[in-house]
Design an enzyme around this catalytic site. Structure first.
Site, PDB file in Angstrom:
ATOM      1  N   PRO A   2      26.123   1.629 -22.850  1.00 57.54           N
ATOM      2  CA  PRO A   2      27.285   1.096 -23.559  1.00 57.54           C
ATOM      3  C   PRO A   2      27.220  -0.412 -23.762  1.00 57.54           C
ATOM      4  CG  PRO A   2      27.902   2.138 -21.454  1.00 57.54           C
ATOM      5  CD  PRO A   2      26.437   2.064 -21.503  1.00 57.54           C
ATOM      6  N   GLU A   3      27.217  -0.820 -25.019  1.00 58.85           N
ATOM      7  CA  GLU A   3      27.334  -2.225 -25.375  1.00 58.85           C
ATOM      8  C   GLU A   3      28.693  -2.375 -26.065  1.00 58.85           C
ATOM      9  OE1 GLU A   3      23.756  -3.530 -27.450  1.00 58.85           O
ATOM     10  OE2 GLU A   3      22.563  -2.073 -26.359  1.00 58.85           O
ATOM     11  N   HIS A  92      27.440  12.524  -9.315  1.00 62.55           N
ATOM     12  CA  HIS A  92      27.401  11.078  -9.535  1.00 62.55           C
ATOM     13  C   HIS A  92      28.744  10.505  -9.972  1.00 62.55           C
ATOM     14  CE1 HIS A  92      23.174  11.491  -9.024  1.00 62.55           C
ATOM     15  NE2 HIS A  92      23.004  12.133 -10.161  1.00 62.55           N
ATOM     16  N   ARG A 111      23.253   6.250 -12.534  1.00 64.48           N
ATOM     17  CA  ARG A 111      22.381   5.183 -12.046  1.00 64.48           C
ATOM     18  C   ARG A 111      23.021   4.346 -10.947  1.00 64.48           C
ATOM     19  NH1 ARG A 111      18.951   4.433 -16.575  1.00 64.48           N
ATOM     20  NH2 ARG A 111      17.969   2.622 -15.734  1.00 64.48           N
ATOM     21  N   ARG A 153      18.649 -26.391 -26.325  1.00 65.29           N
ATOM     22  CA  ARG A 153      18.088 -26.710 -25.014  1.00 65.29           C
ATOM     23  C   ARG A 153      17.367 -25.535 -24.373  1.00 65.29           C
ATOM     24  NH1 ARG A 153      24.132 -27.189 -23.743  1.00 65.29           N
ATOM     25  NH2 ARG A 153      24.410 -25.046 -23.120  1.00 65.29           N
TER      26      ARG A 153
END
Length: 273
Positions: A2-3, A92, A111, A153
């Site tokens: 998921p983004e 899970h 995970r 930078r």
DNA sequence: GTCTCCCTGTTC
DNA sequence: GAACAGGGAGAC
């Protein structure tokens, strides 16, 4: 994974389901994923109502009627799904918040990287505190200024800059690759070598990619589903991500898969320079 | 600023 | 049976 578009889709799908719901209990199954402690959630949440759901970058925050917050980060494989209390507990499962109407919100995370933080609005988790601005609601000039200041930078790859959540929030590996493809820019180019014209192209590409994906309810390449357990379909529209060694959809050249900024990276050696 | 580690299901 | 996937916190 998921983004921004996936977390936004989860937010939109959960909003009508959770708003006004009263919490009955909290069950914690993976203690280390829950901060400051499972006991604090079990003490603080019951009796509270959910009044709003907010997204910042890839973080999702439930606002409670006493002002306290519960902030989730799903990381790679986390799912946040609404279902009846009677539904069998999935393997899970990290945590389940049950409501007085017989439903529940389950956080399932194979995970075990995902996190849940119970906090006051004035004390957000560290990642949220340092988060850069939102890509879709921050004025273009401000985003461009931020990118160019950061780029000046650092001589690392432009993709690394796009993934830096402190510069701008929400892009992960999929949308960084897709954005750079649409912009025609190679991911490994040094950030400080990108021209103003190219930054503008990257910006326009990012907005297009994010909005398209939200329109398609996110990318279900692997685990991702929305708050109702339904898949998105933006994976059908991916141009480069997950298409290692397949032909470019624009020019037919074989796509390159390599490692940039520590991430698996896909690009077209002809369309991206 | 850069590197390591956290995890387990999936892919090679 | 090993390599890989990967966001971010914390260590160097």
């Amino acid at each position: 994974m998921p983004e921004l578009p996936e977390v936004e889709t989860i937010r939109r799908s959960l909003l009508p389901l959770l708003t006004g719901k009263k919490i009955e209990a909290v069950e914690v199954y993976l203690e280390k994923a829950v901060k400051p402690s499972p006991g604090k959630l079990r003490d603080g949440l019951p009796g509270r109502e959910i009044v709003e759901i907010e997204r910042r970058g890839k973080y999702l925050t439930l606002q409670l009627d006493d002002g306290q917050r519960v902030t989730f980060h799903l990381r790679m494989a986390g799912r946040l799904v609404f279902m009846p209390v009677s539904a069998p507990l999935e393997k899970h499962t990290t945590l389940s918040i049950t409501f007085t109407d017989g439903n529940s919100l389950r956080f399932v995370d194979p995970r075990k990287f995902g996190t849940v933080v119970y906090h006051a609005p004035s004390e957000p988790p560290v990642g949220l505190r340092k988060l850069g601005p939102e890509p879709l609601t921050t004025p273009k000039a401000e985003v461009l200024a931020r990118w160019q200041t950061a780029a000046a930078r650092r001589k690392g790859p432009v993709k690394g800059l796009l993934l830096d959540q402190e510069v701008l929030a929400g892009l992960g590996n999929i949308y960084a690759d897709e954005t750079l493809f649409l912009a025609g820019v190679r991911p490994e180019r040094p950030a400080n070598a990108i021209s103003a014209r190219e930054w503008e192209k990257i910006y326009e590409s990012m907005i297009t990619v994010l909005n398209d994906s939200i329109g398609h309810r996110g990318t279900s390449q692997r685990d991702y589903v929305d708050g109702l357990g339904e898949k998105g379909y933006h994976q059908v529209y991916l141009q480069v991500y997950g298409r290692k060694r397949e032909p470019c959809r624009k020019c037919g050249t074989e796509l390159v898969y390599t490692r940039v900024a520590g991430r698996g990276t896909h690009y077209c050696p002809h369309c991206q320079q």
